[in-house]
Write an enzyme that holds these catalytic residues in place. Structure first.
Site: not given
Ligand code: PHE
Length: 378
Positions: A109, A211-213, A215
């Protein structure tokens, strides 16, 4: 180097951990030092941008199952160490996510801890600095969008780093992964409803989307389309209202959202909303949402279990972004294949729920056993 925490002139001849002080060294071990020493991940890379006082971290938790992959998050943290700690916990979650979804990547990350979310030229300048940090890890680190970053940000990082998923579609990427994540969570919610209520049909089911971002908003769309009664909460009141109006949902204030009487609570924003204080306040039967690291502590899975609430382990239900972007960009999957794989998230959850019951454990523990077994086999 100046210590990160503690005054430089701290008195004493030994550090808090008992080791004799070197000349000029503070007796207080830096928080960074403690965090890194205690972490079981592989590698931490740090870049500090002096002009803006921005800290950037890439934490590679594991490359056991393949190159480490994980989103890059931007955030305003109380201290830089909070940003580092967040990156570490999230990286471990990515390792488990990849293993649980049986995708050949390890976990990582990135966190860009800024004093305010940057915009315009300053954002680009910081992203390029971050891209150099990412590139220094070579083929070991792949990245993608996460909280507060977008496909356009990935385009900038990709100017200097080879391994970037989810660039803009017109740059050859698969774009914002939020649509895949939301679809996967929707399938996960259906499977969870089938488990608890005996039917995957969500018509009339009361669902709180917190949370309505990128996703949460799309998840709310899918739920409304399926006939669910949707409630939305968001720290940004305007955003909550606009999504609610779009789908005919009710807005709930973020302060009281957790106490809402509902069937399903879908945390889709920050992590750690499930903890010793919040769990007794919940009035839902199912927790199933997209946020990463929903549990403040692994024991919270047991707390939910004891409270009679079915918990969909976060890294299982939210793997849709990884599955969709990897499938599209690396494997050339078509829309039907992706939809089938996202529906597979529901099947994986059902299997985990069955195992948890058979083994008499929480669903969190059952998911972790599955993921760790895949890691050990690698
Ligand atoms: N934000 C996504 C997650 O936590 C990050 C992600 C997306 C990582 C696509 C790799 C590929 O899963």
């Amino acid at each position: 180097m100046r210590p990160i925490s503690g005054p430089d002139d701290w008195p004493g001849e030994t550090r808090a951990d008992g080791r004799a002080l070197k000349p000029g060294e503070s007796s207080v071990p830096s928080v960074f030092e403690d965090l890194i020493r205690a972490w079981d991940g592989d590698e931490v890379a740090i870049h500090y941008d002096h002009p803006s006082d921005t800290w950037m971290f890439v934490c590679i938790h594991s490359t056991k199952r393949g190159p480490a992959d994980g989103g890059t998050r931007m955030g305003v943290y109380e201290t830089p160490a909070d940003g580092l700690a967040d990156a570490m916990r999230l990286a471990e979650g990515m390792t488990l996510k990849m293993a649980a979804a049986d995708i050949p990547f390890g976990g990582a990350k990135g966190v860009i801890a800024a004093s305010a979310l940057p915009e315009g030229d300053e954002r680009r300048r910081l992203l390029l600095g971050y891209a150099d940090l990412a590139a220094s890890l070579g083929d070991n680190f792949h990245t993608a969008p996460d909280m507060n970053t977008t496909a356009a940000d990935m385009d900038v990082i990709a100017e200097r780093h080879r391994h970037v998923f989810c660039r803009s579609v017109d740059r050859g990427g698969s774009g914002d992964p939020g649509r895949f994540t939301a679809r996967g969570v929707f399938h996960g919610i259906r499977a969870s409803a089938a488990r608890v209520f005996g039917s995957a049909d969500l018509a009339g089911t009361r669902v709180l989307v917190q949370g309505v971002g990128s996703v949460g908003a799309r998840l709310a769309d899918h739920l409304a389309e399926a006939g669910a009664t949707v409630f939305v909460a968001d720290a940004d009141a305007e955003r909550a209202l606009s999504i609610a109006q779009r789908i005919g949902a009710d807005v709930v204030s973020p302060e009281t959202a957790l106490e809402l009487e509902c069937d399903i609570y879908a945390p889709c924003a920050v992590g750690a909303t499930l903890n010793a204080q919040s769990i007794p306040r919940l009035r839902c039967r199912i927790v199933a949402g997209s946020a990463n690291n929903q549990l403040a502590d692994p024991e919270d899975a047991d707390r939910l279990d004891r409270a009679g609430i079915l918990y969909a382990p976060d890294y299982v239900i939210n793997a849709g972004g990884v599955i969709g972007s990897w499938g599209t960009e690396s494997l050339a999957w078509d829309a039907d294949t992706i939809e089938a794989r996202l529906a597979g998230i529901g099947e994986s959850l059902t299997e985990i729920y069955e195992r948890a019951e058979a083994e008499g454990s929480s669903t969190g523990a059952a998911a972790e056993r599955l993921a760790r077994a895949r890691l050990d086999a690698a």
